[in-house]
Enzyme design. Sequence first.
Site, PDB file in Angstrom:
ATOM      1  N   GLU A 138       0.841  -1.205   0.000  1.00  0.00           N
ATOM      2  CA  GLU A 138       0.000   0.000   0.000  1.00  0.00           C
ATOM      3  C   GLU A 138       0.873   1.252   0.000  1.00  0.00           C
ATOM      4  OE1 GLU A 138      -2.440   1.605  -0.814  1.00  0.00           O
ATOM      5  OE2 GLU A 138      -4.103   1.251   0.563  1.00  0.00           O
ATOM      6  N   ASP A 139       0.311   2.361  -0.440  1.00  0.00           N
ATOM      7  CA  ASP A 139       1.080   3.616  -0.473  1.00  0.00           C
ATOM      8  C   ASP A 139       1.179   4.286   0.898  1.00  0.00           C
ATOM      9  OD1 ASP A 139      -1.645   4.297  -0.451  1.00  0.00           O
ATOM     10  OD2 ASP A 139      -1.481   5.820  -2.021  1.00  0.00           O
TER      11      ASP A 139
ATOM     12  N   ASP B 264      -3.506   5.845   6.530  1.00  0.00           N
ATOM     13  CA  ASP B 264      -3.974   7.117   7.058  1.00  0.00           C
ATOM     14  C   ASP B 264      -4.974   6.802   8.182  1.00  0.00           C
ATOM     15  OD1 ASP B 264      -4.165  10.004   6.843  1.00  0.00           O
ATOM     16  OD2 ASP B 264      -6.075   9.733   5.833  1.00  0.00           O
TER      17      ASP B 264
ATOM     18  N   PHE C 192      -0.628  16.689   4.156  1.00  0.00           N
ATOM     19  CA  PHE C 192      -1.010  16.024   2.918  1.00  0.00           C
ATOM     20  C   PHE C 192       0.220  15.858   2.034  1.00  0.00           C
ATOM     21  CE2 PHE C 192      -2.913  15.082  -1.126  1.00  0.00           C
ATOM     22  CZ  PHE C 192      -3.921  14.199  -0.739  1.00  0.00           C
TER      23      PHE C 192
ATOM     24  N   ARG D 110       1.687  12.045  -9.052  1.00  0.00           N
ATOM     25  CA  ARG D 110       2.122  10.665  -8.776  1.00  0.00           C
ATOM     26  C   ARG D 110       3.531  10.388  -9.295  1.00  0.00           C
ATOM     27  NH1 ARG D 110      -2.431   7.751  -7.041  1.00  0.00           N
ATOM     28  NH2 ARG D 110      -4.400   8.207  -8.082  1.00  0.00           N
TER      29      ARG D 110
HETATM   30  P1  IMP Z   1      -7.070   5.145   4.815  1.00  0.00           P
HETATM   31  O1  IMP Z   1      -8.152   4.164   4.503  1.00  0.00           O
HETATM   32  O2  IMP Z   1      -7.588   6.399   5.432  1.00  0.00           O
HETATM   33  O3  IMP Z   1      -5.915   4.573   5.577  1.00  0.00           O
HETATM   34  O4  IMP Z   1      -6.647   5.704   3.409  1.00  0.00           O
HETATM   35  C1  IMP Z   1      -5.614   5.411   2.682  1.00  0.00           C
HETATM   36  C2  IMP Z   1      -5.735   6.018   1.310  1.00  0.00           C
HETATM   37  O5  IMP Z   1      -6.016   7.436   1.335  1.00  0.00           O
HETATM   38  C3  IMP Z   1      -4.386   5.869   0.669  1.00  0.00           C
HETATM   39  O6  IMP Z   1      -4.288   4.653  -0.028  1.00  0.00           O
HETATM   40  C4  IMP Z   1      -4.270   7.109  -0.194  1.00  0.00           C
HETATM   41  O7  IMP Z   1      -4.748   6.840  -1.496  1.00  0.00           O
HETATM   42  C5  IMP Z   1      -5.141   8.147   0.465  1.00  0.00           C
HETATM   43  N1  IMP Z   1      -4.334   9.113   1.258  1.00  0.00           N
HETATM   44  C6  IMP Z   1      -4.292   9.243   2.603  1.00  0.00           C
HETATM   45  N2  IMP Z   1      -3.464  10.224   2.998  1.00  0.00           N
HETATM   46  C7  IMP Z   1      -2.939  10.733   1.868  1.00  0.00           C
HETATM   47  C8  IMP Z   1      -1.973  11.796   1.609  1.00  0.00           C
HETATM   48  O8  IMP Z   1      -1.414  12.454   2.511  1.00  0.00           O
HETATM   49  N3  IMP Z   1      -1.691  12.026   0.306  1.00  0.00           N
HETATM   50  C9  IMP Z   1      -2.244  11.316  -0.708  1.00  0.00           C
HETATM   51  N4  IMP Z   1      -3.136  10.334  -0.520  1.00  0.00           N
HETATM   52  C10 IMP Z   1      -3.482  10.039   0.760  1.00  0.00           C
HETATM   53 MG    MG Z   2      -5.377   8.349  -3.588  1.00  0.00          MG
END
Ligand code: IMP
Ligand code: MG
Length: 174
Positions: free
Chosen positions: A97-98, A101, A150, A163
């Site tokens: 995963e990237d 959050d 962010f 990206r």
């Molecule tokens: P989660 O379900 O809130 O953990 O969300 C994760 C997803 O939200 C990631 O896979 C990202 O695509 C997006 N995301 C969360 N924070 C950021 C950020 O700081 N920059 C860009 N994308 C983010």
């Molecule tokens: Mg995204």
Amino acid sequence: MERIEKILITKEQIQERVKQMGEQITKDYEGKEPYMVCILKGSIVFFADLIRNVDLPVVVDTMVVSSYGNSTISSGNVRVKKDLAEDIAGRDVIVVEDIIDSGHTLSALTKLLRDRKPSSLKVVTFLDKPSRRKVQFEGDYVGFKVPDEFVIGYGLDYDERYRNLPYVGVLSLD
Ligand code: IMP
Ligand code: MG
């Protein structure tokens, strides 16, 4: 209009860390054939670099998921827009995963994948923003912890842009 406020993680720091992570995975999965899953689109850049640092016979696959991201709903809510190509029962699955959050996406996704009875399931994340967690979730391998800002670049987008940046930057949205 948004702008890149600062560089948080340089290209060199990323390359060094991704190499270490690949070496760690190579060690931990010795004798195995990990089934590595790229969660599109955010982890595409990290995934491409990571697998080239894993010296094992890996199988690669991709998934597209979206989480409802609503803390009032249980964490079992994830929509699979594109599923895996193969059955993962009995496989050693590594989800890549990237960023973690809120934790919604991965906590729901890992629950869904565990139901398919993989032999093992681990999560690699390039970035981790622990201060934003809504549901408890920890990655097994974490590239970098980042503050509550962010971030964009190295696969991460703002409105589908940035990206392709080779570094991670902080976006100011004012
Ligand atoms: P989660 O379900 O809130 O953990 O969300 C994760 C997803 O939200 C990631 O896979 C990202 O695509 C997006 N995301 C969360 N924070 C950021 C950020 O700081 N920059 C860009 N994308 C983010
Ligand atoms: Mg995204």
